[in-house]
Design a protein around this motif. Structure first.
Motif, mmCIF file in Angstrom:
data_model
loop_
_atom_site.group_PDB
_atom_site.id
_atom_site.type_symbol
_atom_site.label_atom_id
_atom_site.label_comp_id
_atom_site.label_asym_id
_atom_site.label_seq_id
_atom_site.Cartn_x
_atom_site.Cartn_y
_atom_site.Cartn_z
ATOM 1 N N HIS A 1 -9.146 4.406 -11.570
ATOM 2 C CA HIS A 1 -7.731 5.216 -11.083
ATOM 3 C C HIS A 1 -7.248 5.550 -12.268
ATOM 4 O O HIS A 1 -6.074 6.101 -11.867
ATOM 5 C CB HIS A 1 -7.066 3.575 -10.529
ATOM 6 N N GLY A 2 -7.774 5.311 -13.843
ATOM 7 C CA GLY A 2 -7.029 6.345 -14.910
ATOM 8 C C GLY A 2 -5.840 5.398 -14.962
ATOM 9 O O GLY A 2 -4.847 6.417 -15.493
ATOM 10 N N GLY A 3 -5.282 4.722 -14.782
ATOM 11 C CA GLY A 3 -4.257 3.643 -15.293
ATOM 12 C C GLY A 3 -3.634 4.284 -13.789
ATOM 13 O O GLY A 3 -2.020 3.476 -14.213
ATOM 14 N N LEU A 4 -3.264 5.024 -13.098
ATOM 15 C CA LEU A 4 -2.778 4.775 -11.886
ATOM 16 C C LEU A 4 -1.761 3.436 -11.468
ATOM 17 O O LEU A 4 -0.663 3.667 -11.162
ATOM 18 C CB LEU A 4 -2.425 5.862 -11.211
ATOM 19 N N LEU A 5 -2.693 3.196 -10.845
ATOM 20 C CA LEU A 5 -2.489 1.518 -9.986
ATOM 21 C C LEU A 5 -1.773 0.641 -10.775
ATOM 22 O O LEU A 5 -1.064 -0.312 -10.499
ATOM 23 C CB LEU A 5 -4.167 0.748 -10.098
ATOM 24 N N ASP A 6 -1.674 0.731 -12.375
ATOM 25 C CA ASP A 6 -1.041 -0.575 -12.727
ATOM 26 C C ASP A 6 0.489 -0.409 -13.172
ATOM 27 O O ASP A 6 0.970 -0.832 -13.119
ATOM 28 C CB ASP A 6 -1.004 0.506 -14.545
ATOM 29 N N GLY A 7 0.746 0.979 -12.457
ATOM 30 C CA GLY A 7 2.245 2.042 -12.014
ATOM 31 C C GLY A 7 2.737 0.220 -10.914
ATOM 32 O O GLY A 7 3.859 0.282 -10.274
ATOM 33 N N LEU A 8 1.692 0.261 -10.335
ATOM 34 C CA LEU A 8 2.411 -0.720 -8.578
ATOM 35 C C LEU A 8 2.912 -1.630 -9.397
ATOM 36 O O LEU A 8 4.052 -1.963 -8.366
ATOM 37 C CB LEU A 8 0.788 -0.795 -7.862
ATOM 38 N N GLY A 9 2.524 -2.707 -10.563
ATOM 39 C CA GLY A 9 2.998 -3.946 -10.944
ATOM 40 C C GLY A 9 4.545 -4.260 -11.135
ATOM 41 O O GLY A 9 5.823 -4.574 -11.223
ATOM 42 N N HIS A 10 4.729 -2.170 -11.214
ATOM 43 C CA HIS A 10 6.840 -1.858 -11.662
ATOM 44 C C HIS A 10 7.627 -2.399 -10.579
ATOM 45 O O HIS A 10 9.115 -3.003 -10.558
ATOM 46 C CB HIS A 10 6.999 -0.622 -12.071
ATOM 47 N N ALA B 1 0.350 -13.165 -1.519
ATOM 48 C CA ALA B 1 1.926 -12.146 -2.101
ATOM 49 C C ALA B 1 1.181 -11.481 -3.062
ATOM 50 O O ALA B 1 0.853 -12.199 -4.056
ATOM 51 C CB ALA B 1 3.128 -12.875 -1.879
ATOM 52 N N HIS B 2 1.753 -10.308 -3.555
ATOM 53 C CA HIS B 2 1.481 -9.674 -4.854
ATOM 54 C C HIS B 2 2.238 -10.190 -5.270
ATOM 55 O O HIS B 2 3.058 -10.789 -5.543
ATOM 56 C CB HIS B 2 1.619 -8.300 -4.591
ATOM 57 N N ASP B 3 0.342 -10.600 -6.926
ATOM 58 C CA ASP B 3 1.116 -11.586 -7.966
ATOM 59 C C ASP B 3 1.196 -11.381 -9.030
ATOM 60 O O ASP B 3 0.320 -10.024 -9.451
ATOM 61 C CB ASP B 3 1.580 -12.877 -7.736
ATOM 62 N N ALA B 4 1.458 -11.252 -10.222
ATOM 63 C CA ALA B 4 1.623 -11.085 -12.112
ATOM 64 C C ALA B 4 -0.041 -11.069 -12.039
ATOM 65 O O ALA B 4 -0.294 -10.607 -12.725
ATOM 66 C CB ALA B 4 1.783 -12.232 -13.079
ATOM 67 N N ALA B 5 -0.344 -12.330 -11.917
ATOM 68 C CA ALA B 5 -2.192 -12.243 -12.014
ATOM 69 C C ALA B 5 -2.841 -10.950 -11.507
ATOM 70 O O ALA B 5 -3.623 -10.375 -12.022
ATOM 71 C CB ALA B 5 -2.921 -13.387 -10.772
ATOM 72 N N PHE B 6 -2.099 -11.193 -10.011
ATOM 73 C CA PHE B 6 -3.115 -9.809 -8.771
ATOM 74 C C PHE B 6 -2.967 -8.191 -9.996
ATOM 75 O O PHE B 6 -3.785 -7.572 -10.141
ATOM 76 C CB PHE B 6 -2.593 -9.737 -7.506
ATOM 77 N N PHE B 7 -1.580 -8.218 -10.443
ATOM 78 C CA PHE B 7 -1.516 -6.651 -11.477
ATOM 79 C C PHE B 7 -2.473 -6.971 -12.950
ATOM 80 O O PHE B 7 -2.773 -5.716 -12.825
ATOM 81 C CB PHE B 7 0.016 -6.963 -12.011
ATOM 82 N N ALA B 8 -2.521 -8.521 -12.783
ATOM 83 C CA ALA B 8 -3.196 -8.294 -14.373
ATOM 84 C C ALA B 8 -4.331 -7.616 -14.034
ATOM 85 O O ALA B 8 -5.018 -7.623 -15.263
ATOM 86 C CB ALA B 8 -2.882 -9.908 -14.988
ATOM 87 N N SER B 9 -4.861 -8.123 -12.987
ATOM 88 C CA SER B 9 -6.355 -8.207 -12.094
ATOM 89 C C SER B 9 -6.939 -6.885 -12.691
ATOM 90 O O SER B 9 -8.484 -6.322 -12.487
ATOM 91 C CB SER B 9 -6.961 -8.257 -11.603
ATOM 92 N N ILE B 10 -5.589 -5.907 -12.206
ATOM 93 C CA ILE B 10 -6.206 -4.394 -12.039
ATOM 94 C C ILE B 10 -5.813 -3.270 -13.785
ATOM 95 O O ILE B 10 -7.190 -2.964 -13.992
ATOM 96 C CB ILE B 10 -4.431 -3.188 -11.327
ATOM 97 N N ALA B 11 -5.358 -3.761 -14.604
ATOM 98 C CA ALA B 11 -5.037 -2.988 -15.825
ATOM 99 C C ALA B 11 -6.718 -3.108 -16.588
ATOM 100 O O ALA B 11 -7.537 -4.158 -16.485
ATOM 101 C CB ALA B 11 -4.321 -3.665 -16.807
ATOM 102 N N GLY B 12 -7.284 -2.066 -16.553
ATOM 103 C CA GLY B 12 -8.399 -1.705 -18.080
ATOM 104 C C GLY B 12 -9.884 -1.795 -16.194
ATOM 105 O O GLY B 12 -10.811 -1.661 -16.605
ATOM 106 N N GLU C 1 0.666 -1.144 -0.086
ATOM 107 C CA GLU C 1 0.085 -0.052 -0.217
ATOM 108 C C GLU C 1 0.767 1.073 0.134
ATOM 109 O O GLU C 1 0.419 2.220 -0.780
ATOM 110 C CB GLU C 1 -0.842 -0.422 1.222
ATOM 111 N N ILE C 2 2.029 1.183 0.355
ATOM 112 C CA ILE C 2 2.669 2.406 1.216
ATOM 113 C C ILE C 2 3.824 2.328 -0.168
ATOM 114 O O ILE C 2 3.948 3.500 -0.911
ATOM 115 C CB ILE C 2 3.694 2.522 1.511
ATOM 116 N N LYS C 3 3.621 1.962 -1.187
ATOM 117 C CA LYS C 3 3.933 1.836 -2.996
ATOM 118 C C LYS C 3 2.622 2.923 -3.984
ATOM 119 O O LYS C 3 3.143 3.398 -4.751
ATOM 120 C CB LYS C 3 3.939 0.799 -3.766
ATOM 121 N N VAL C 4 1.692 2.130 -3.490
ATOM 122 C CA VAL C 4 -0.006 3.197 -4.250
ATOM 123 C C VAL C 4 0.354 4.632 -3.651
ATOM 124 O O VAL C 4 0.227 5.356 -3.999
ATOM 125 C CB VAL C 4 -0.871 2.765 -4.133
ATOM 126 N N ALA C 5 0.250 4.891 -2.131
ATOM 127 C CA ALA C 5 0.345 6.471 -1.655
ATOM 128 C C ALA C 5 2.109 6.867 -2.483
ATOM 129 O O ALA C 5 1.483 8.215 -2.792
ATOM 130 C CB ALA C 5 1.273 6.279 -0.527
#
Length: 514
Positions: free
Chosen positions: A502-511, A487-498, A293-297
């Motif tokens: 959030h206007g795409g901002l949360l897509d950056g969490l996977g980086h 734990a956060h994983d690729a499937a979690f990040f894939a489920s965010i896109a689209g 969550e602090i990464k989102v912050a």
């Protein structure tokens, strides 16, 4: 058992000259006594307090030794669930009373959560607490209401923490539901007597109707130093001016952006000296732990130009929530200093690396050891062995081998593995109706026999448009989605896109996890 942890200490404390500022770090040791409290923090090879001749000694080298992370906003009963949004919805929800009315909400969220609280309450809690542990969390808010206390929790449950005495439920009060003025007036009086009140307040878009919850809290005298307001993202910056005895806000930016497309005005709160903490919220619209969550912050702060530093963000999951709890708990958390709780997390780090930037960038694979009250509960095998961890069982987290020390919730002498927890949850998932019926029959039989009450939990979030009791008339309609990895994983990040607003901002969490 006493414990000594040697490494690069990040104490977040000014203690007798050991640390010159909260940003100080140094090579040293943390000495945790038999009572689970810190007795001393020392620099270099300075001697420790007497009585540690037989202590377990854990040398973590140049890795970081920090206070255990504190999550002041979660809902453990929903931890198994995936991210959710109403199918086909194109506009953000207006406020917290909007999304529970979505047609898919009961079947996607309430019914599967009910299946687990009815048929596998112990396993559900264990799953949620292990998910917190692997992210370095040692205290968490939001354990579901229950019919009896539990002595076998791994992480500290904020509302239920006992510290060897009476349950702290009269010291840490909480509500996810909007309360009437007469109840808020009672909470005001309780806070004046030293209690803390954690309240979901003004959650939604700016100037939506739920902003009235904050005004009602103000009128009823709740804007005090022990008031912990979760969200407040429906407020304008000037609304904080009324909070003249500053308390605490818990910021959950992922959930805010996912549901409403906007989030809390953090700089406005900080300008009023209101303490800001970060919370992970819940499975349907949150991250899996506060380390995520602090990464989102950080992403939100960068886009908004808020100039939140890594130090600021790491404070929000350590000393800031620790200070918020210190009053009602009557003990310091979130700081490594004498008499504070012996709750510690070790994060992998390069020698001389900036400690706060390292924690901000860290993921579950970098969590090397988690200590709660002087007990090693999770970490890599070598450190767990050095800490003399009991009942070890193996885990694989983010591609790393880890060891978990877990016992049955009702009996700390009985070892329990995460594999057994998952197996039981999968049994419920495979046939919810069968398992709910069996649990009901077992409850009735126990009552007839006059035995000890079976553990029962309650959901702490809105049920949505469902029959009384929360379940459909035909239990065969319940479908439980796949249990999510902890734990956060690729499937979690894939489920965010689209998805989400959030206007795409949360897509950056996977980086951060690439």
């Amino acid at each position: 058992m006493s414990l000594v942890i040697s490494g690069r200490i990040v104490p977040f404390a000014m203690d007798g000259g050991i640390a010159s500022s909260e940003k100080s770090t140094f090579a040293g040791k943390v000495w945790i006594g038999d009572d689970g409290r810190i007795e001393r923090v020392t620099r270099g090879n300075a001697s420790g307090p007497p009585g540690f001749d037989k202590a377990a000694v854990v040398d973590v080298g140049h890795n970081l030794v920090l206070p255990g992370f504190i999550d002041l906003h979660s809902h453990l009963a929903y931890a198994t669930l995936p991210l959710w949004i109403e199918p086909g919805r194109t506009k953000p929800f207006l406020h917290h009373d909007s999304w529970p009315s979505a047609s898919s909400y009961p079947a996607d969220i309430t019914w599967p959560a009910y299946a687990f609280i009815e048929a596998a309450p112990e396993e559900l809690l264990a799953y949620a607490e292990v998910r917190a542990l692997v992210g370095g969390t040692t205290s968490i808010q939001g354990s579901p209401p229950k019919n009896r206390p539990l002595d076998g929790s791994m992480v500290r449950n904020v509302e239920d923490e006992t510290f060897g005495g009476s349950i702290a439920s009269n010291r840490v009060l909480a509500s996810t539901l909007t309360l009437k003025p007469e109840v808020l007036a009672t909470r005001s009086a309780q806070m004046k007597s030293g209690a803390s009140f954690i309240y979901h307040c003004a959650e939604g878009q700016v100037d939506s109707i739920v902003a009235g919850e904050y005004r009602s809290a103000r009128v009823c005298g709740c804007l005090q130093k022990h008031f912990v307001a979760i969200h407040t993202n429906a407020l304008n910056s000037g609304d904080y001016d009324a909070w003249t005895d500053p308390g605490t806000i818990v910021w959950s930016p992922f959930s805010n952006l996912w549901l409403y497309g906007s989030t809390t005005d953090v700089p406005a709160a900080l300008a009023r000296k209101i303490r800001v903490c970060v919370g992970s919220d819940w499975g349907p619209s949150g991250t899996r732990n506060v380390l995520g969550e602090i990464k989102v912050a950080a992403l939100v702060g960068k886009r908004a130009g808020w100039q939140l530093t890594p130090f600021d963000l790491v404070r929000m999951i350590t000393c800031d929530p620790g200070d918020a709890l210190a009053g009602p708990w009557n003990v310091q958390a979130g700081r490594l200093q004498p008499e504070a709780l012996g709750d510690v997390v070790v994060i992998e780090a390069r020698a001389a690396a900036d400690p706060f930037a390292t924690v901000l960038a860290a993921t579950e694979k970098d969590v090397q050891l988690v200590i709660v009250g002087g007990r090693a509960l999770y970490g890599n095998a070598n450190l767990m062995k050095a800490a003399k961890a009991t009942f070890p069982s193996n885990l694989n987290i983010a591609g790393k081998k880890r060891v978990l020390s877990m016992t049955k919730l009702a009996d700390r002498t009985q070892p329990w593995s995460f594999a057994h927890v998952l197996a039981r949850l999968e049994e419920v998932r495979a046939d919810p109706k069968k398992e709910i019926d069996a649990a009901g029959n077992a409850l009735a039989a126990a009552r007839m026999a006059g035995g000890a009450p079976r553990l029962r939990l309650a959901l702490d979030m809105p049920l949505g448009r469902v029959p009384i009791g929360g379940l459909p008339k035909n239990l065969g309609e319940i479908v439980v989605p796949p249990i999510q990895p902890i734990a956060h994983d690729a499937a979690f990040f894939a489920s965010i896109a689209g998805r989400g607003f959030h206007g795409g901002l949360l897509d950056g969490l996977g980086h951060f996890y690439a």
